[in-house]
Every structure is written in structure tokens, then in C-alpha cells.
Scaffold this motif. Sequence first.
Motif, PDB file in Angstrom:
ATOM      1  N   TYR A 283      50.624   1.424   4.611  1.00 62.06           N
ATOM      2  CA  TYR A 283      49.546   0.964   3.731  1.00 62.06           C
ATOM      3  C   TYR A 283      50.054   0.177   2.534  1.00 62.06           C
ATOM      4  O   TYR A 283      49.544  -0.913   2.224  1.00 62.06           O
ATOM      5  CB  TYR A 283      48.717   2.165   3.254  1.00 62.06           C
ATOM      6  CG  TYR A 283      47.743   1.817   2.146  1.00 62.06           C
ATOM      7  CD1 TYR A 283      46.650   0.988   2.393  1.00 62.06           C
ATOM      8  CD2 TYR A 283      47.917   2.313   0.845  1.00 62.06           C
ATOM      9  CE1 TYR A 283      45.759   0.660   1.373  1.00 62.06           C
ATOM     10  CE2 TYR A 283      47.041   1.983  -0.169  1.00 62.06           C
ATOM     11  CZ  TYR A 283      45.959   1.157   0.109  1.00 62.06           C
ATOM     12  OH  TYR A 283      45.088   0.820  -0.901  1.00 62.06           O
ATOM     13  N   LYS A 287      49.246  -3.677   1.694  1.00 56.64           N
ATOM     14  CA  LYS A 287      48.549  -4.037   0.460  1.00 56.64           C
ATOM     15  C   LYS A 287      49.326  -5.094  -0.317  1.00 56.64           C
ATOM     16  O   LYS A 287      48.745  -6.046  -0.869  1.00 56.64           O
ATOM     17  CB  LYS A 287      48.349  -2.786  -0.400  1.00 56.64           C
ATOM     18  CG  LYS A 287      47.524  -3.022  -1.653  1.00 56.64           C
ATOM     19  CD  LYS A 287      47.331  -1.716  -2.411  1.00 56.64           C
ATOM     20  CE  LYS A 287      46.491  -1.950  -3.669  1.00 56.64           C
ATOM     21  NZ  LYS A 287      46.312  -0.679  -4.424  1.00 56.64           N
ATOM     22  N   TRP A 311      40.773  -6.709   5.987  1.00 51.94           N
ATOM     23  CA  TRP A 311      41.171  -5.679   5.020  1.00 51.94           C
ATOM     24  C   TRP A 311      40.037  -4.684   4.773  1.00 51.94           C
ATOM     25  O   TRP A 311      40.266  -3.478   4.686  1.00 51.94           O
ATOM     26  CB  TRP A 311      41.596  -6.341   3.718  1.00 51.94           C
ATOM     27  CG  TRP A 311      42.258  -5.414   2.739  1.00 51.94           C
ATOM     28  CD1 TRP A 311      41.792  -5.030   1.521  1.00 51.94           C
ATOM     29  CD2 TRP A 311      43.524  -4.753   2.895  1.00 51.94           C
ATOM     30  NE1 TRP A 311      42.673  -4.179   0.892  1.00 51.94           N
ATOM     31  CE2 TRP A 311      43.752  -3.988   1.728  1.00 51.94           C
ATOM     32  CE3 TRP A 311      44.467  -4.732   3.901  1.00 51.94           C
ATOM     33  CZ2 TRP A 311      44.890  -3.215   1.550  1.00 51.94           C
ATOM     34  CZ3 TRP A 311      45.621  -3.953   3.726  1.00 51.94           C
ATOM     35  CH2 TRP A 311      45.812  -3.214   2.560  1.00 51.94           C
ATOM     36  N   LEU A 315      40.171  -0.657   5.414  1.00 59.20           N
ATOM     37  CA  LEU A 315      39.882   0.309   4.350  1.00 59.20           C
ATOM     38  C   LEU A 315      38.794   1.287   4.768  1.00 59.20           C
ATOM     39  O   LEU A 315      38.869   2.480   4.478  1.00 59.20           O
ATOM     40  CB  LEU A 315      39.447  -0.429   3.086  1.00 59.20           C
ATOM     41  CG  LEU A 315      40.542  -1.212   2.342  1.00 59.20           C
ATOM     42  CD1 LEU A 315      39.918  -2.067   1.248  1.00 59.20           C
ATOM     43  CD2 LEU A 315      41.583  -0.264   1.748  1.00 59.20           C
ATOM     44  N   ARG A 319      41.333   4.070   6.077  1.00 63.42           N
ATOM     45  CA  ARG A 319      41.576   4.671   4.770  1.00 63.42           C
ATOM     46  C   ARG A 319      40.381   5.461   4.245  1.00 63.42           C
ATOM     47  O   ARG A 319      40.493   6.156   3.240  1.00 63.42           O
ATOM     48  CB  ARG A 319      41.935   3.582   3.745  1.00 63.42           C
ATOM     49  CG  ARG A 319      43.116   2.703   4.124  1.00 63.42           C
ATOM     50  CD  ARG A 319      44.415   3.452   4.129  1.00 63.42           C
ATOM     51  NE  ARG A 319      44.744   3.983   2.806  1.00 63.42           N
ATOM     52  CZ  ARG A 319      45.811   4.730   2.546  1.00 63.42           C
ATOM     53  NH1 ARG A 319      46.629   5.076   3.543  1.00 63.42           N
ATOM     54  NH2 ARG A 319      46.047   5.164   1.328  1.00 63.42           N
ATOM     55  N   SER A 321      37.891   4.501   2.654  1.00 65.28           N
ATOM     56  CA  SER A 321      37.604   4.095   1.280  1.00 65.28           C
ATOM     57  C   SER A 321      36.419   3.139   1.282  1.00 65.28           C
ATOM     58  O   SER A 321      36.580   1.911   1.298  1.00 65.28           O
ATOM     59  CB  SER A 321      38.844   3.416   0.661  1.00 65.28           C
ATOM     60  OG  SER A 321      38.580   2.996  -0.652  1.00 65.28           O
ATOM     61  N   GLU A 324      35.918   0.558  -1.812  1.00 68.59           N
ATOM     62  CA  GLU A 324      36.830  -0.588  -1.759  1.00 68.59           C
ATOM     63  C   GLU A 324      36.463  -1.514  -0.604  1.00 68.59           C
ATOM     64  O   GLU A 324      36.550  -2.738  -0.722  1.00 68.59           O
ATOM     65  CB  GLU A 324      38.278  -0.109  -1.600  1.00 68.59           C
ATOM     66  CG  GLU A 324      38.940   0.282  -2.898  1.00 68.59           C
ATOM     67  CD  GLU A 324      39.082  -0.904  -3.839  1.00 68.59           C
ATOM     68  OE1 GLU A 324      39.793  -1.864  -3.502  1.00 68.59           O
ATOM     69  OE2 GLU A 324      38.452  -0.879  -4.912  1.00 68.59           O
TER      70      GLU A 324
END
Length: 412
Positions: A283, A287, A311, A315, A319, A321, A324
Motif C-alpha cells: 500500500y 501510494k 485508486w 481504496l 482498504r 476506506s 477516501e
Amino acid sequence: MKKLCSSSKNAEAQIQESSKSEDADVKRTVMYGNFAWVFFHQNQFIKSLTYAKKVRTILKQYESPPRKQTLLLDIYGEQGWTYLSFTGKYYQRAAECFEKALELDPEDPESNSGLPWLCIEWKVSDTVATQKTNERAVNLNPSDTVVKVLLALKYLYMKNHDQGAMLIEQALQEQPESPYVLRYVATFYKRRGQIDNAIAIFKKILTLTPTSCAVYYQLGTCFKQLIRMPKALKGQSTHDNRQQNAEAIANAIFYSEKAVELNRSSVAAHNLLINVYMKTNEYQKAKEVFGKALTIKSMRCEEKQELHLSWAQYLMNSRKSESEAVRHFKEVIKIQSETWFRGTAIKKLQSLAETMIVQNAMDATGHALLGYIHQQRGQDIAALEYYEKALLLDPDNQEYLEACSALQATLS
């Protein structure tokens, strides 16, 4: 300016020495036209007019229909191949030149070779008509190995694998050391799913062109396809399988990193490396490369959309997330270029918003996102309703308040 004038004189001298009279007229016409265009855009109007008059003088010698057709045919061909020497944004003009040439002479070998090249490089519509153009090009250019491999790729698209494979074998026998031919041979194997064969050919090309970013990029994509996720290895957790996967990961990273190193302005190379790191759960490295990619000044709108979309999905899916991910989906949508990437970002954002509301009907974020989506689609009334609902659920949210005010002003 002096350098430009000197280049003109040198080019004209070389044309005179190396070309027959008619060929020289074609090359001079193209060259004079180019210089007229360059001087015009540099506000050197007298010099521009001088070269334009030179073009006119040559054209007057070819006023009779047969001679004019011959000259125009060669000029369109020269222009087409010239446009192909630049970036993809000029391929449309190249196609137009080749099509004009074929209108004058459907059997012209050069133009019949140019269009198949565009079909592969630019992904011009794959139809039976373009297949026939390829076949005609092979018949007109039996010694042109490049045309053969282009036709092989067309056969592959048309599900005629055996015919394509036969042409590939011929190409390998005729020009086994040509990087240009080998590139298409490797592409054939890659598209057919014969990744090991593609890797072998790309590695051979690398020995001939050791600093080619494009070849390192292709090898990176090949090894990326060989990477197997941990879940896929559970049922086959032998030492050999794990070893092969580790090698695929190491090679994918190596070739992708090398592609970026060789061309720091290549968005595709950065995107590949990001995707390799994402696939291998690196990760922080992903990033870091993503941040560097966003600083590339030559990035096109579509490339930026693709970068943010990839991306955002990573995410959201890997992830977990969502906040985000939403930010990056919005970055895609902000770019007012109606592409597949933008349409996908809108659909993904809508699906996420609807899921939020299903899970919690009082979720202000979900309603606000639906308001944003409707606003992007030009549905301002529906957008205002969703933003007002979001503002009721979160009265102190400045973003929702500003959105409501802007929409009310638009609708009043």
C-alpha cells in the motif's frame, strides 16, 4: 530561425540527390507545406508565403487529372505516415489521409499497409471490412512482414487463431531479429493468452533494444497477469506454486519499476507499477507512486481519470476506506470529459450512496452523494431534494448548505 532555414536547404538538397523527379516533387511538396505552416505560426508571413508559392508552382505542373491524381496519392501517403510518427492524437488525421489515398487508388500498397497499422495501434473499429483491407495489404505487399503480423492480430480478433498462428510463424522465419516485427508477434501471443511465449519474445526484443520503456512495460503487464492471489493458492499450496508466484511478483515489480525509471513522464508505466503494488498489498509504495504520477505535467484528462478511478476502487475494495474512495471518485467526475472512466465513477458512487442509505436511512452522506450525482447529470431539481434531505440530517454541514444555495440560485 537560421537553423530552420538551414534545415530546409539541407532537406531540399538531400531530396534532390536521393529521389527521382516525381518522387522529389512529392517530398518537396510535403516539405514546403510543412515549412509554410511552421513559419506562419511563428508570424514569419513572408517566409510562409514563399514556401506556399513553391507548393503552388509544383502543383501547376500536375494540373492534368492523371498526373494530379498520382501526385495527390503520394502526398496523402506521405502525410499519413508522417502523422503516424507522432503521438496517438494525430492518428485520426493519419486515417483520413490513407482513406483519401485509397479513394484515388484502392490498390495502393502503402495506404493499404497504413490502415491495418492503425487498426492495431489506434484500435480503429474491428470489422470485416478492415480484415479485407489487411488481406489486400498482404497480397499487395507479400514481402512486408509487418503487414503479415498485423493481419495475424486481426485474425485473432476474428477468432481465426490457426490462420493467425500460421502468419506469425512465417513472420518469425522471415524477420527473427526485427524488434518491430517481434513486438507484434509478442502482442499476438499475449492476446491469445500464451503469456510464457509473449515473455520470451519480449525478452528477446529487450536484448535488441535494452533501453525501451515500452518493452519493460509489456513485460511488467505479462508478469502481472501471472500473479495469483493468496486465495487462489490455498488449494494448491505446493512449494513450486508459491515459488512461481513469488517469481512472478518479483519480475512484475522489477520490469514495472524499470519502465518508470526509463520514462518518468509515462502515465501508463506509473499506473502499471501502482497496480502491481496494489495486487501485492504494498500500500505505502503504491501510494507513493500514485502521488508521483499526479505530478506528471503531460498527463491527459483521460489518463488522470483512469488513475483516480483505479485508486478509488482499490481504496474501497481492498482498504475499506469509503471516505477516501469517495474523494477520488469525485476527482474523476470533476474532469468534464465524457469517458468510460467518468461514467463508471458515477455508477460506483451512486451504488455506494444507495448502499449507505439502505444500511442507514438517516445517513446524510448517502443523500448528499445522490444529490451530487444528480447534479452532475444535470438533474438539478432532484439534486436539490437530496441535498436538502442531507442538510436536514446534518444542519451544520457547510458543504451541503453551499450546494443547496447554488442549486436554488440556478433554479430560481
